[in-house]
Design a protein around this motif. Sequence first.
Motif, short mmCIF file in Angstrom:
data_model
loop_
_atom_site.label_atom_id
_atom_site.label_comp_id
_atom_site.label_asym_id
_atom_site.label_seq_id
_atom_site.Cartn_x
_atom_site.Cartn_y
_atom_site.Cartn_z
N GLU A 285 -21.44 40.21 -8.08
CA GLU A 285 -21.87 41.39 -8.81
C GLU A 285 -23.37 41.54 -8.90
OE1 GLU A 285 -19.96 43.71 -9.89
OE2 GLU A 285 -18.06 42.76 -9.42
N ALA A 286 -24.13 40.62 -8.32
CA ALA A 286 -25.58 40.65 -8.49
C ALA A 286 -26.29 41.29 -7.31
CB ALA A 286 -26.12 39.24 -8.69
N GLY A 287 -25.61 42.10 -6.57
CA GLY A 287 -26.26 42.79 -5.45
C GLY A 287 -26.66 41.86 -4.33
N GLY A 288 -25.85 40.84 -4.06
CA GLY A 288 -26.13 39.94 -2.96
C GLY A 288 -26.96 38.74 -3.33
N VAL A 289 -27.34 38.60 -4.63
CA VAL A 289 -28.10 37.44 -5.07
C VAL A 289 -27.16 36.24 -5.11
CG1 VAL A 289 -29.46 36.42 -6.92
CG2 VAL A 289 -29.71 38.86 -6.36
N ASP A 290 -27.54 35.17 -4.45
CA ASP A 290 -26.66 34.01 -4.34
C ASP A 290 -27.17 32.89 -5.24
OD1 ASP A 290 -24.78 32.22 -3.57
OD2 ASP A 290 -25.72 31.74 -1.64
N LEU A 291 -26.22 32.31 -6.05
CA LEU A 291 -26.54 31.12 -6.82
C LEU A 291 -26.34 29.94 -5.88
CD1 LEU A 291 -24.79 31.94 -10.22
CD2 LEU A 291 -27.20 32.17 -9.64
N GLY A 292 -27.42 29.58 -5.17
CA GLY A 292 -27.29 28.60 -4.10
C GLY A 292 -27.23 27.16 -4.58
N THR A 293 -27.60 26.86 -5.82
CA THR A 293 -27.65 25.49 -6.31
C THR A 293 -26.88 25.38 -7.61
OG1 THR A 293 -29.85 25.20 -5.32
CG2 THR A 293 -29.15 23.60 -6.97
N LEU A 294 -26.06 24.33 -7.68
CA LEU A 294 -25.27 24.09 -8.88
C LEU A 294 -25.37 22.62 -9.23
CD1 LEU A 294 -23.11 25.06 -10.94
CD2 LEU A 294 -21.37 24.45 -9.25
N PHE A 295 -25.72 22.31 -10.47
CA PHE A 295 -25.80 20.93 -10.94
C PHE A 295 -24.68 20.67 -11.94
CE2 PHE A 295 -30.09 21.36 -9.33
CZ PHE A 295 -30.35 20.12 -8.80
N ILE A 296 -24.05 19.51 -11.78
CA ILE A 296 -22.98 19.08 -12.68
C ILE A 296 -23.41 17.76 -13.30
CG2 ILE A 296 -20.56 18.45 -12.89
CD1 ILE A 296 -20.05 20.11 -10.34
N ASP A 297 -23.53 17.75 -14.64
CA ASP A 297 -24.04 16.56 -15.33
C ASP A 297 -22.88 15.86 -16.01
OD1 ASP A 297 -25.50 14.65 -16.56
OD2 ASP A 297 -26.52 15.98 -17.98
N GLU A 298 -22.56 14.67 -15.50
CA GLU A 298 -21.56 13.80 -16.11
C GLU A 298 -20.18 14.44 -16.15
OE1 GLU A 298 -21.82 10.77 -16.57
OE2 GLU A 298 -23.96 10.49 -16.42
N GLY A 299 -19.24 13.73 -16.76
CA GLY A 299 -17.86 14.18 -16.87
C GLY A 299 -16.93 13.55 -15.88
N PHE A 300 -17.46 13.04 -14.79
CA PHE A 300 -16.58 12.47 -13.76
C PHE A 300 -15.98 11.15 -14.21
CE2 PHE A 300 -19.16 15.42 -11.34
CZ PHE A 300 -18.25 15.98 -10.46
N GLY A 301 -16.59 10.49 -15.17
CA GLY A 301 -16.05 9.21 -15.62
C GLY A 301 -14.72 9.35 -16.32
N SER A 302 -14.36 10.57 -16.76
CA SER A 302 -13.08 10.78 -17.45
C SER A 302 -11.95 11.09 -16.49
CB SER A 302 -13.23 11.94 -18.47
OG SER A 302 -13.60 13.14 -17.80
#
Length: 358
Positions: A285-302
């Motif tokens: 919906e942002a007119g072709g603007v891409d969120l190219g980077t995503l960071f995920i902090d913790e949570g995988f230990g569960s």
Amino acid sequence: AETAHDQRVGLEARADGLSLAQAEDAVLAAKQTALAAAAKLAGAEAVAAAEKAARNSQAAALAAWEQQGFGGAEAVRAASMAEAEAAAIERELAQAAAEQQALESQLAQPQLALANAGLDQARDGLVAARAEADEAGEESSALRALAAVAQQRGVDCQAKTAAVLAACRELEGSRREHQPLIYVSELANGKSSQSDVDLPTFVLIRRFEEVVAAANDRLQPMSSGRFALERSDDKEGSHRSKGLSLRVMDFLTGEARDPRTLSGGESFYVSLALALGLADIVTAEAGGVDLGTLFIDEGFGSLDDEVRDRVLQVLGGLRAGGRVVGIVSHVDALKQSIAERVTVFRLPDGSSSLSVRA
């Protein structure tokens, strides 16, 4: 002379009881006697003595009258003239006294005494009745004053009622004239009978449904098809708008669950799915603007190993689509599965060191 003198003495002796007419007659008789004596004596001295005797008799009569309270011959004559009237008055007084005695005798009878007592009671009752009448008159005056005030208030109320009715008619006319605008306003503010959701919330619900649909595309492989997100019309909390709540459909049990009943690992990948779905909608919906980077902090230990692998597969799909996914974790198994990573080491002196593997 002796005869005149004797007559004079007799007149003086009878002067107290003589009336005016009798006194005058006596004086006249004395004069005549004196004259007769004088004639008989045939002398001037005899006549003079007779006249002197007459004068003396008259003076004695006047002195007697004065002792009786008369000022003179005229007063005696006036008193003599009122004797008949005085006698009549005396008779009237005697008759009045007799009548008074008769009335007193009648009033002394027992029947009249009882009647007098009853009259006294009636008089007392009349006094009490007059007092009550006066009090009732005062109360009536007060009530009339209150009635006048109430009447004036009634007139005021009628005038105000007429003004209110006129305003209501004017308002009703204005409402009919602007009914389309009112309908749109009520619909937009969630006050319509057709919907209790205002326009901003309605728009958010539609966007939220798109986010939920995109999140389910990510959640289905992460949960091996067990979970799916559903938008709920229930209102959770006093600050959350109606229609923006979530339920998790558990296909294993066939029931919708509150997200708060999910385990730590389930909550993690459901939240990750929502975040990825939101990123997909924003990108679209942002007119072709891409969120190219995503960071995920913790949570995988569960996560257990199987679920962690499925999550990494989804994240790998993001990388294949051209996005950069950064994961912050201390889980060793996760470190070994990531080829390109930055490892932070803690040194004995408290400082840190980096190791980059590309």
